[in-house]
Design a protein around this motif. Structure first.
Motif, short mmCIF file in Angstrom:
data_model
loop_
_atom_site.label_atom_id
_atom_site.label_comp_id
_atom_site.label_asym_id
_atom_site.label_seq_id
_atom_site.Cartn_x
_atom_site.Cartn_y
_atom_site.Cartn_z
N MET A 192 0.92 -1.29 -0.03
CA MET A 192 0.02 0.01 -0.03
C MET A 192 0.88 1.45 0.06
O MET A 192 2.02 1.33 0.55
CB MET A 192 -1.00 -0.04 1.24
N THR A 193 0.45 2.11 -0.74
CA THR A 193 1.32 3.38 -0.71
C THR A 193 1.02 4.22 0.56
O THR A 193 -0.17 4.12 1.10
CB THR A 193 0.71 4.31 -2.07
N ALA A 194 1.21 5.42 0.83
CA ALA A 194 1.02 6.09 2.05
C ALA A 194 -0.60 6.83 1.76
O ALA A 194 -1.04 7.00 2.97
CB ALA A 194 1.90 7.66 1.93
N SER A 195 -1.07 6.92 0.59
CA SER A 195 -2.25 7.34 0.36
C SER A 195 -3.33 6.20 0.50
O SER A 195 -4.63 6.48 0.42
CB SER A 195 -2.43 8.01 -1.20
N GLY A 196 -2.86 5.05 0.86
CA GLY A 196 -3.92 4.02 1.04
C GLY A 196 -4.27 3.15 -0.19
O GLY A 196 -4.96 2.40 -0.29
N LYS A 197 -3.77 3.41 -1.33
CA LYS A 197 -3.91 2.93 -2.63
C LYS A 197 -2.89 1.66 -2.74
O LYS A 197 -1.73 1.88 -2.31
CB LYS A 197 -3.55 3.90 -3.64
N ALA A 198 -3.48 0.49 -3.04
CA ALA A 198 -2.57 -0.59 -3.15
C ALA A 198 -1.99 -0.27 -4.71
O ALA A 198 -2.14 0.16 -5.43
CB ALA A 198 -3.45 -1.86 -3.52
N GLU A 199 -0.85 -1.05 -4.57
CA GLU A 199 0.15 -0.79 -5.93
C GLU A 199 -0.04 -2.16 -6.70
O GLU A 199 -0.77 -3.18 -6.49
CB GLU A 199 1.51 -1.14 -5.59
N THR A 200 -0.21 -1.92 -8.09
CA THR A 200 -0.57 -2.74 -8.93
C THR A 200 -0.04 -4.39 -8.72
O THR A 200 -0.57 -5.33 -9.02
CB THR A 200 -0.34 -2.50 -10.49
N GLY A 201 1.16 -4.43 -8.53
CA GLY A 201 1.84 -5.86 -7.87
C GLY A 201 1.82 -6.42 -6.64
O GLY A 201 2.24 -7.30 -6.14
N SER A 202 0.85 -5.50 -5.75
CA SER A 202 0.50 -5.98 -4.40
C SER A 202 0.11 -7.10 -4.32
O SER A 202 -0.98 -7.68 -5.03
CB SER A 202 0.08 -4.58 -3.63
N ALA A 203 -0.13 -7.66 -2.97
CA ALA A 203 -0.75 -8.80 -2.57
C ALA A 203 -2.32 -8.59 -2.76
O ALA A 203 -3.09 -9.53 -3.24
CB ALA A 203 -0.27 -9.63 -1.30
N ASN A 204 -2.73 -7.72 -2.17
CA ASN A 204 -4.28 -7.14 -1.99
C ASN A 204 -4.73 -7.04 -3.60
O ASN A 204 -5.77 -7.61 -3.84
CB ASN A 204 -4.39 -5.85 -1.67
N ALA A 205 -3.88 -6.31 -4.46
CA ALA A 205 -4.43 -6.29 -5.88
C ALA A 205 -4.42 -7.56 -6.50
O ALA A 205 -5.19 -8.09 -7.30
CB ALA A 205 -3.59 -5.17 -6.72
N GLY A 206 -3.51 -8.56 -6.31
CA GLY A 206 -3.39 -9.81 -6.84
C GLY A 206 -4.37 -10.66 -6.53
O GLY A 206 -5.05 -11.30 -7.09
N PHE A 207 -4.54 -10.49 -5.20
CA PHE A 207 -6.01 -11.37 -4.53
C PHE A 207 -7.21 -10.71 -5.29
O PHE A 207 -8.02 -11.74 -5.46
CB PHE A 207 -5.91 -11.18 -3.11
#
Length: 178
Positions: free
Chosen positions: A1-16
């Motif tokens: 997660m970025t400081a703004s609370g946005k997941a990054e495209t390769g993050s676990a949350n986005a992948g899930f």
């Protein structure tokens, strides 16, 4: 997660979110198929519940991706976000563990009555088993508390449905793995 609370495209949350949306879509498809292939009210009720629950959860997952401004699909292999060596090779349309193959889906489309019910219950049990493993992986990642709670709820709900499906298989005279 970025400081703004946005997941990054390769993050676990986005992948899930991406992978479980695909996984859930197949569960909805299987449930619509069996709903029209059986007169068993218990199986029809289960299919209805899965259709509604998983379509709703799929919408939440895609909504998270939209809120993060991320694409709904990725070029990465399914479940790459789990950061472990997955000993699974997609085949015959089954992109992730637990997913039915295209051949299985075709068999369900032509089955009727008890044969359709038993096949559906077996396919959905395997489907949920794969889904529980994936959801547990996301529940264990504290990147986004909302996604972690959703994943933990999926684990609990699908485990409960797996027990129900085992009971239903037993009622159909099929010994179910517990």
């Amino acid at each position: 997660m970025t400081a703004s609370g946005k997941a990054e495209t390769g993050s676990a949350n986005a992948g899930f979110a991406r992978d479980m949306a695909v996984h859930h879509q197949q569960a909805v498809e299987l449930s619509f198929i069996v709903r029209d292939r059986t007169e068993d009210e218990a199986v029809r009720r289960l299919a209805y519940d899965i259709i509604n629950t998983q379509a709703n959860q799929r919408g939440m997952l895609l909504g998270r991706l939209g809120a993060w401004g991320l694409p709904k699909c990725s070029q990465k292999a399914p479940m790459a976000w789990m950061n472990h060596d997955m000993e699974y090779t997609p085949y015959d349309g089954a992109l992730m563990p637990g997913m039915a193959t295209d051949t299985d889906v075709d068999r369900l489309r032509t089955a009727e009555g008890k044969a359709a019910e038993v096949l559906y219950l077996k396919l959905m049990t395997a489907h949920h088993r794969g889904g529980v493993n994936m959801a547990q992986g996301a529940a264990d990642v504290p990147e986004d508390p909302m996604t972690a709670r959703l994943a933990a709820g999926m684990v609990q709900g699908q485990r409960s449905e797996m027990n129900l499906m085992a009971d239903m298989l037993d009622e159909h005279g099929v010994k179910a793995a517990r």
